[in-house]
Design a protein around this motif. Structure first.
Motif, PDB file in Angstrom:
ATOM      1  N   LYS A   1      29.486  10.906 -21.522  1.00  0.00           N
ATOM      2  CA  LYS A   1      30.414   9.928 -20.467  1.00  0.00           C
ATOM      3  C   LYS A   1      31.113  11.088 -19.730  1.00  0.00           C
ATOM      4  O   LYS A   1      31.689  12.184 -20.108  1.00  0.00           O
ATOM      5  N   ASP A   2      31.088  10.776 -18.287  1.00  0.00           N
ATOM      6  CA  ASP A   2      31.828  11.822 -17.478  1.00  0.00           C
ATOM      7  C   ASP A   2      33.215  11.290 -17.291  1.00  0.00           C
ATOM      8  O   ASP A   2      33.311  10.200 -17.921  1.00  0.00           O
ATOM      9  N   ARG A   3      34.380  11.923 -16.692  1.00  0.00           N
ATOM     10  CA  ARG A   3      35.718  11.477 -16.584  1.00  0.00           C
ATOM     11  C   ARG A   3      35.835  10.264 -15.824  1.00  0.00           C
ATOM     12  O   ARG A   3      36.865   9.791 -15.903  1.00  0.00           O
ATOM     13  N   ASN A   4      34.943   9.924 -14.741  1.00  0.00           N
ATOM     14  CA  ASN A   4      35.162   8.802 -14.036  1.00  0.00           C
ATOM     15  C   ASN A   4      34.488   7.573 -14.564  1.00  0.00           C
ATOM     16  O   ASN A   4      34.498   6.531 -14.050  1.00  0.00           O
ATOM     17  N   GLY A   5      33.869   7.443 -15.866  1.00  0.00           N
ATOM     18  CA  GLY A   5      33.410   6.297 -16.354  1.00  0.00           C
ATOM     19  C   GLY A   5      32.227   5.998 -15.733  1.00  0.00           C
ATOM     20  O   GLY A   5      31.774   4.763 -16.122  1.00  0.00           O
ATOM     21  N   ALA A   6      31.556   6.748 -15.017  1.00  0.00           N
ATOM     22  CA  ALA A   6      30.196   6.390 -14.364  1.00  0.00           C
ATOM     23  C   ALA A   6      29.144   6.458 -15.479  1.00  0.00           C
ATOM     24  O   ALA A   6      28.932   7.146 -16.121  1.00  0.00           O
ATOM     25  N   PRO A   7      28.406   5.203 -15.539  1.00  0.00           N
ATOM     26  CA  PRO A   7      27.271   5.051 -16.415  1.00  0.00           C
ATOM     27  C   PRO A   7      26.115   6.025 -15.821  1.00  0.00           C
ATOM     28  O   PRO A   7      26.098   6.276 -14.622  1.00  0.00           O
ATOM     29  N   PRO A   8      25.070   6.442 -16.784  1.00  0.00           N
ATOM     30  CA  PRO A   8      24.179   7.372 -16.669  1.00  0.00           C
ATOM     31  C   PRO A   8      23.351   6.626 -15.581  1.00  0.00           C
ATOM     32  O   PRO A   8      23.014   5.445 -15.584  1.00  0.00           O
ATOM     33  N   ALA A   9      22.462   7.417 -14.800  1.00  0.00           N
ATOM     34  CA  ALA A   9      21.459   6.714 -14.112  1.00  0.00           C
ATOM     35  C   ALA A   9      20.123   6.838 -14.925  1.00  0.00           C
ATOM     36  O   ALA A   9      19.745   7.980 -14.889  1.00  0.00           O
ATOM     37  N   LEU A  10      19.451   5.922 -15.225  1.00  0.00           N
ATOM     38  CA  LEU A  10      18.226   5.990 -15.768  1.00  0.00           C
ATOM     39  C   LEU A  10      17.094   5.751 -14.991  1.00  0.00           C
ATOM     40  O   LEU A  10      17.071   4.483 -14.578  1.00  0.00           O
ATOM     41  N   SER A  11      16.199   6.291 -14.946  1.00  0.00           N
ATOM     42  CA  SER A  11      15.146   6.113 -14.065  1.00  0.00           C
ATOM     43  C   SER A  11      13.951   5.843 -14.985  1.00  0.00           C
ATOM     44  O   SER A  11      13.408   6.434 -15.762  1.00  0.00           O
ATOM     45  N   PHE A  12      13.354   4.420 -14.723  1.00  0.00           N
ATOM     46  CA  PHE A  12      12.174   4.150 -15.572  1.00  0.00           C
ATOM     47  C   PHE A  12      10.871   4.304 -14.944  1.00  0.00           C
ATOM     48  O   PHE A  12      10.460   4.628 -13.950  1.00  0.00           O
ATOM     49  N   ALA A  13       9.700   4.601 -16.026  1.00  0.00           N
ATOM     50  CA  ALA A  13       8.499   4.595 -15.599  1.00  0.00           C
ATOM     51  C   ALA A  13       7.798   3.593 -16.497  1.00  0.00           C
ATOM     52  O   ALA A  13       8.277   3.247 -17.689  1.00  0.00           O
ATOM     53  N   GLU A  14       6.453   2.947 -15.882  1.00  0.00           N
ATOM     54  CA  GLU A  14       5.656   1.956 -16.365  1.00  0.00           C
ATOM     55  C   GLU A  14       5.038   2.697 -17.419  1.00  0.00           C
ATOM     56  O   GLU A  14       4.258   3.406 -17.151  1.00  0.00           O
ATOM     57  N   ASN A  15       4.899   2.251 -18.755  1.00  0.00           N
ATOM     58  CA  ASN A  15       3.897   2.522 -19.746  1.00  0.00           C
ATOM     59  C   ASN A  15       2.501   2.174 -19.255  1.00  0.00           C
ATOM     60  O   ASN A  15       2.304   1.206 -18.598  1.00  0.00           O
ATOM     61  N   ARG A  16       1.292   2.987 -19.755  1.00  0.00           N
ATOM     62  CA  ARG A  16      -0.011   2.590 -19.493  1.00  0.00           C
ATOM     63  C   ARG A  16      -0.129   1.366 -20.494  1.00  0.00           C
ATOM     64  O   ARG A  16       0.394   0.940 -21.515  1.00  0.00           O
ATOM     65  N   ASP A  17      -0.959   0.589 -19.978  1.00  0.00           N
ATOM     66  CA  ASP A  17      -1.261  -0.808 -20.578  1.00  0.00           C
ATOM     67  C   ASP A  17      -2.378  -0.878 -21.660  1.00  0.00           C
ATOM     68  O   ASP A  17      -3.465  -0.686 -21.327  1.00  0.00           O
ATOM     69  N   ILE A  18      -2.005  -0.551 -23.074  1.00  0.00           N
ATOM     70  CA  ILE A  18      -3.011  -0.488 -23.889  1.00  0.00           C
ATOM     71  C   ILE A  18      -4.077  -1.845 -24.022  1.00  0.00           C
ATOM     72  O   ILE A  18      -5.393  -1.542 -24.133  1.00  0.00           O
ATOM     73  N   LEU A  19      -3.441  -2.706 -24.166  1.00  0.00           N
ATOM     74  CA  LEU A  19      -4.302  -3.824 -24.012  1.00  0.00           C
ATOM     75  C   LEU A  19      -5.342  -4.045 -22.847  1.00  0.00           C
ATOM     76  O   LEU A  19      -6.656  -4.352 -23.035  1.00  0.00           O
ATOM     77  N   ALA A  20      -4.878  -3.937 -21.656  1.00  0.00           N
ATOM     78  CA  ALA A  20      -5.654  -4.035 -20.471  1.00  0.00           C
ATOM     79  C   ALA A  20      -6.807  -2.931 -20.725  1.00  0.00           C
ATOM     80  O   ALA A  20      -7.873  -3.064 -20.283  1.00  0.00           O
ATOM     81  N   GLU A  21      -6.339  -1.590 -21.067  1.00  0.00           N
ATOM     82  CA  GLU A  21      -7.232  -0.491 -21.297  1.00  0.00           C
ATOM     83  C   GLU A  21      -8.271  -0.814 -22.183  1.00  0.00           C
ATOM     84  O   GLU A  21      -9.535  -0.347 -21.999  1.00  0.00           O
ATOM     85  N   LEU A  22      -7.875  -1.230 -23.218  1.00  0.00           N
ATOM     86  CA  LEU A  22      -9.164  -1.351 -24.308  1.00  0.00           C
ATOM     87  C   LEU A  22      -9.768  -2.656 -24.013  1.00  0.00           C
ATOM     88  O   LEU A  22     -11.008  -2.585 -24.541  1.00  0.00           O
ATOM     89  N   SER A  23      -9.355  -3.525 -23.272  1.00  0.00           N
ATOM     90  CA  SER A  23     -10.285  -4.796 -22.996  1.00  0.00           C
ATOM     91  C   SER A  23     -11.292  -4.269 -21.798  1.00  0.00           C
ATOM     92  O   SER A  23     -12.065  -5.003 -21.313  1.00  0.00           O
ATOM     93  N   ARG A  24     -11.067  -3.310 -20.893  1.00  0.00           N
ATOM     94  CA  ARG A  24     -11.820  -2.902 -19.859  1.00  0.00           C
ATOM     95  C   ARG A  24     -13.507  -2.698 -20.414  1.00  0.00           C
ATOM     96  O   ARG A  24     -13.778  -2.132 -21.355  1.00  0.00           O
ATOM     97  N   PRO A  25     -14.402  -3.394 -19.837  1.00  0.00           N
ATOM     98  CA  PRO A  25     -15.815  -3.060 -20.164  1.00  0.00           C
ATOM     99  C   PRO A  25     -16.188  -1.793 -20.299  1.00  0.00           C
ATOM    100  O   PRO A  25     -15.884  -0.814 -19.482  1.00  0.00           O
ATOM    101  N   GLY A  26     -17.159  -1.361 -21.252  1.00  0.00           N
ATOM    102  CA  GLY A  26     -17.505  -0.240 -21.461  1.00  0.00           C
ATOM    103  C   GLY A  26     -18.158   0.035 -22.896  1.00  0.00           C
ATOM    104  O   GLY A  26     -18.041  -0.772 -23.608  1.00  0.00           O
TER     105      GLY A  26
END
Lengths: 242, 242
Positions: B124-149
């Motif tokens: 926690k910083d002294r100002n009570g400012a919450p952390p800035a969390l930056s998100f990234a999308e995970n790869r889609d296991i179901l879509a990748e596994l379902s791809r023809p091949g």
């Protein structure tokens, strides 16, 4: 005192119950802060250290109110159990358990919660844009409990889970929160302490820091409970008030 | 086939092993996405349904690779166990387990991860400012596994944990991901399904949706495994290839 004597006699206890008649609040485990109905923010606390502390205090005769988040270890026997999930629920449970002679806040309480958890499961949008989560700071249970006043326990013990500059950070935390003692430990992943069976702690008091050798969490708990009994002195709170 | 016959004879099995010689990948449990060394994002999946499905497939003779996140139920017996924590580790474990005749992706995989988890505990910083969390999308296991091949399993079964418009959302998900079946369930808190002992599912296939009555998770698993055996037909993949 008569009740305690009877209780000791019934339990076959030989008299080493220096905390008989004392009420101690122990918090333990992680808290979970909901993001939506299925997701939440958690932490790696297993509840093992808090559970061991509660057990050690019970063994010394204390009446223990055990306020626990969703821990992975089973709760201790012989306590008044209050199971909660969020930091705010923990704060309310601690407040509701007062008055107490001492409190050991061993839980790993979330500093932040999600300001407005979603009512339905947050879906991926088609653009792959992540959700914007807005955080709010949780109220500080340790600082509030340590504030001078009629309900302040005589002995308030906080925990500091640190990954860097353990003693310096924990010493500063003791002063900032206004608690009596801080049990500081290093939860860096390499130590294996968070979620593990052992702990290496430094007990920080007004008169300095005392580093204990690495030992099992029950051993840490037994030593801490013994120190607490010494600090609270002999005789029950009821006797002291008479 | 000789090995299967010997195995069946040794096990005292009377022959109802329609999945003998088949390899099925099952994913189960939640994933944990680290925020810093002590905090992570989790979800309420217990792993109970995925574990029951793996057991039901083993009971029908399948060789099961069981890729599991940190579940609260114990893992099934008789599987090839791969314990992982994050969605990306799960994706790699699934990919590493190919080829397979079928896959049942029952895990509750995090859609997003924290883009850059902190190396030290976020303070926690002294100002009570919450952390800035930056998100990234995970790869889609179901879509990748379902791809023809060449590596696509003959039968890919996904799960849809929904809180609103369950059948419509799950039907759209089946089309979007390219999987063969979707097992849809309603995980609204009121149902008690996520983390509970029972499940009420709708099986969505290309030819429509079939809603099953509410039953225990092992019963859902047994019925699903039986349907999978029917869909895969008799004879092992090796025999089919000969």
């Amino acid at each position: 005192a008569i009740v305690d004597a009877i209780r000791a006699a019934l339990s076959g206890d030989t008299g080493d119950r220096p905390l008989a008649g004392r009420h101690v609040i122990v918090t333990s485990g992680p808290t979970h802060e909901p993001i939506d109905p299925v997701r939440y923010i958690a932490n790696r606390s297993s509840g093992a250290q808090g559970t061991a502390i509660a057990q050690a205090l019970v063994a010394l005769g204390a009446r223990v109110t055990f306020v626990t988040g969703p821990a992975t270890v089973p709760p201790p026997a012989g306590v008044d159990l209050r199971a909660i999930e969020t930091a705010e629920q923990m704060r309310q449970a601690v407040e509701g358990a007062l008055p107490a002679d001492a409190a050991v806040l061993a839980a790993a309480v979330a500093d932040w919660r999600i300001e407005s958890p979603a009512q339905g499961k947050i879906k991926k949008d088609r653009n792959g844009a992540p959700p914007a989560l807005s955080f709010a700071e949780n109220r500080d249970i340790l600082a509030e409990l340590s504030r001078p006043g009629p309900d302040r326990p005589a002995l308030v013990v906080g925990f500091a889970a640190e990954t860097d500059d353990v003693i310096a950070n924990a010493t500063a935390k003791r002063a900032r929160k206004g608690c009596d003692w801080i049990v500081a430990n290093d939860v860096s992943p390499g130590t294996g302490i968070m979620g593990g069976a052992e702990n290496a702690v430094t007990l920080i008091r007004a008169d300095g820091a005392e580093t204990w050798e690495r030992m099992s969490k029950p051993e840490v708990a037994a030593r801490l409970a013994r120190r607490m009994a010494e600090a609270l002195g002999h005789g029950t709170a009821e006797e002291a008030a008479q």
